[in-house]
Design an enzyme around this catalytic site. Sequence first.
Site, PDB file in Angstrom:
ATOM      1  N   CYS A  68       1.062  87.266  74.426  1.00  0.00           N
ATOM      2  CA  CYS A  68       2.691  87.166  74.952  1.00  0.00           C
ATOM      3  C   CYS A  68       3.603  87.938  74.066  1.00  0.00           C
ATOM      4  O   CYS A  68       3.194  89.501  74.178  1.00  0.00           O
ATOM      5  CB  CYS A  68       3.229  85.853  74.895  1.00  0.00           C
ATOM      6  SG  CYS A  68       4.667  85.647  76.149  1.00  0.00           S
ATOM      7  N   HIS A  91      -0.820  82.617  77.240  1.00  0.00           N
ATOM      8  CA  HIS A  91      -1.013  81.858  76.144  1.00  0.00           C
ATOM      9  C   HIS A  91      -2.364  81.168  75.929  1.00  0.00           C
ATOM     10  O   HIS A  91      -2.279  80.015  76.043  1.00  0.00           O
ATOM     11  CB  HIS A  91       0.142  81.099  75.584  1.00  0.00           C
ATOM     12  CG  HIS A  91       1.527  81.316  75.194  1.00  0.00           C
ATOM     13  ND1 HIS A  91       1.837  81.934  74.056  1.00  0.00           N
ATOM     14  CD2 HIS A  91       2.427  81.965  76.195  1.00  0.00           C
ATOM     15  CE1 HIS A  91       2.995  82.313  74.035  1.00  0.00           C
ATOM     16  NE2 HIS A  91       3.478  82.486  75.396  1.00  0.00           N
ATOM     17  N   GLU A 151      -3.755  80.121  73.451  1.00  0.00           N
ATOM     18  CA  GLU A 151      -3.794  79.328  72.217  1.00  0.00           C
ATOM     19  C   GLU A 151      -3.148  77.884  72.922  1.00  0.00           C
ATOM     20  O   GLU A 151      -3.283  76.889  71.967  1.00  0.00           O
ATOM     21  CB  GLU A 151      -2.985  79.648  71.138  1.00  0.00           C
ATOM     22  CG  GLU A 151      -1.699  79.783  71.230  1.00  0.00           C
ATOM     23  CD  GLU A 151      -1.012  81.211  72.074  1.00  0.00           C
ATOM     24  OE1 GLU A 151      -1.890  81.741  72.802  1.00  0.00           O
ATOM     25  OE2 GLU A 151       0.098  81.298  72.216  1.00  0.00           O
TER      26      GLU A 151
HETATM   27  N1  GLN Z   1       9.881  87.062  75.646  1.00  0.00           N
HETATM   28  C1  GLN Z   1       9.422  86.831  74.554  1.00  0.00           C
HETATM   29  C2  GLN Z   1       9.468  88.150  73.937  1.00  0.00           C
HETATM   30  O1  GLN Z   1      10.099  89.083  74.272  1.00  0.00           O
HETATM   31  C3  GLN Z   1       7.781  86.549  74.645  1.00  0.00           C
HETATM   32  C4  GLN Z   1       7.901  84.942  74.898  1.00  0.00           C
HETATM   33  C5  GLN Z   1       6.531  84.460  74.242  1.00  0.00           C
HETATM   34  O2  GLN Z   1       5.968  84.791  73.413  1.00  0.00           O
HETATM   35  N2  GLN Z   1       6.496  83.147  74.852  1.00  0.00           N
HETATM   36  O3  GLN Z   1       9.205  88.335  72.751  1.00  0.00           O
END
Ligand code: GLN
Length: 206
Positions: A87, A184, A186
């Site tokens: 992410c 994610h 994790e």
């Molecule tokens: N939107 C977040 C970002 O730009 C990422 C979100 C997340 O890691 N759950 O860093």
Amino acid sequence: MRELVIGVLGFQGDIEEHITISKLALKELQFNGRVIIVKKNCDLEALNGLIIPGGESTVMGRLSIFNQTITIMKEKIREGMPVMGTCSGLIMLASRVYDRVVGETNQPTLGVLDVVVERNAFGRQRESFEVDLDIPIIGEKKFRGVFIRAPIVREVGPNVQVLSKLNDSIIAVQQGNIIGTAFHPELTNDSRLHQYFIKIVAEAST
Ligand code: GLN
């Protein structure tokens, strides 16, 4: 096998979750290894592989510039240290980042993964969702994808392999020693992606 040291970048985000599932993956693989939190340049020295968690990429980027870990991380990844970003970790790895509101975000990233990423591409926190994904490289069984303000990979360079798509959107990629996922892994109990990553770490460390 000698002990593998897996680091989790520890500035911000779901650090503990990555530590727990990495330990599970090591156990399931029956590999000798430990997992440490990385906050400073000296923590990077002993690492065989690095995980960059989900969280907030702008904060992570700024902190890594502030304490200069960004330079050493970049060097080590370019020299072949395996890294997995989930992410916002994927955003941290990307060579270009934009979003629908401001366009090019110009935020600090490592820039080691040849992809263009759109931040918050699935919408806001309340548009978070879970869905079963096909990730053929880790097996036929579906993988539960947890998406929280997740990015989408909009363009990939010639050396980037697409590991998974959701509908037509690219949500997991690999470029040699670098893995990025928009979701994610994790936040599940399924350690297969972490196992896949740790096998790459083991191979790179022999
Ligand atoms: N939107 C977040 C970002 O730009 C990422 C979100 C997340 O890691 N759950 O860093």
